[in-house]
Design an enzyme around this catalytic site. Structure first.
Site: not given
Length: 195
Positions: A14, A106, A139
């Site tokens: 991310d 994702k 995450c």
């Protein structure tokens, strides 16, 4: 040295504009500060011949694939966070996908949840993971716990190449991961390690 690392993948999670930029809608305090360390971790991984996996969120413009608690961020007529094709979903400056790297999209916290990551990694002969990126309690943690549950031989979180909203939140989650056998070296310690 490449032979020692051929069964290890670096997951970069991310590191996208919407999470890291000061004006990003999902700004994570501490995200900007780790960018140089993530860049360095990627460089070291490539030098070692490791597989680099870029784990990113890319959502439907209408937010139909977003968690229920975030759907309000995608009202009609407004572009929500990390929408595929938008600048906010791109990697921050200094991080570039190169030939031989792998990009995984994702839509939930864990890189393993409802994705093919596990089969892809195991098919590539990967049995160990090194994790960098944002954010530690979501995450990073979910991916790490799933990696442990999926029996990866070694799971490592680079302490100063991951970040949370506050140092306290980061530290508490790092401690939880250490308690399940996850290694948590600093970037310098990881760079100097040979296993």
């Amino acid at each position: 040295m490449a032979n020692k690392w051929k069964h290890t993948a670096l997951l970069v999670i991310d590191m996208q504009h919407d999470f890291v930029d000061v004006d990003g809608p999902m700004l994570l305090s501490g995200g900007k500060a780790i960018v140089p360390n993530v860049i360095k971790a990627v460089q070291i991984a490539r030098q070692r011949g490791m597989l680099v996996v870029w784990v990113v969120r890319e959502h439907d413009p209408l937010g139909r694939d977003v968690e229920l608690f975030r759907r309000h961020l995608y009202p009609a007529g407004k572009v929500g966070p990390t929408v595929k094709g938008q600048v906010g979903a791109e990697l921050v400056h200094g991080l570039v996908i190169q030939e031989g790297d792998y990009k995984l999209v994702k839509t939930r916290f864990s890189a393993f949840f409802a994705t093919h990551l596990d089969s892809f990694l195991k098919g590539a002969g990967i049995d160990s993971l090194v994790v960098t990126g944002v954010q530690t309690p979501n995450c990073i943690r979910q991916t790490v716990f799933d990696g442990v549950a999926l029996d990866y031989k070694s799971v490592t979180v680079v302490l100063d190449a991951t970040a949370a909203a506050t140092p306290e939140v980061h530290g508490a989650n790092i401690l939880d991961m250490k308690n399940i056998g996850v290694a948590t070296p600093t970037l310098q310690e990881w760079c100097e390690s040979d296993a």
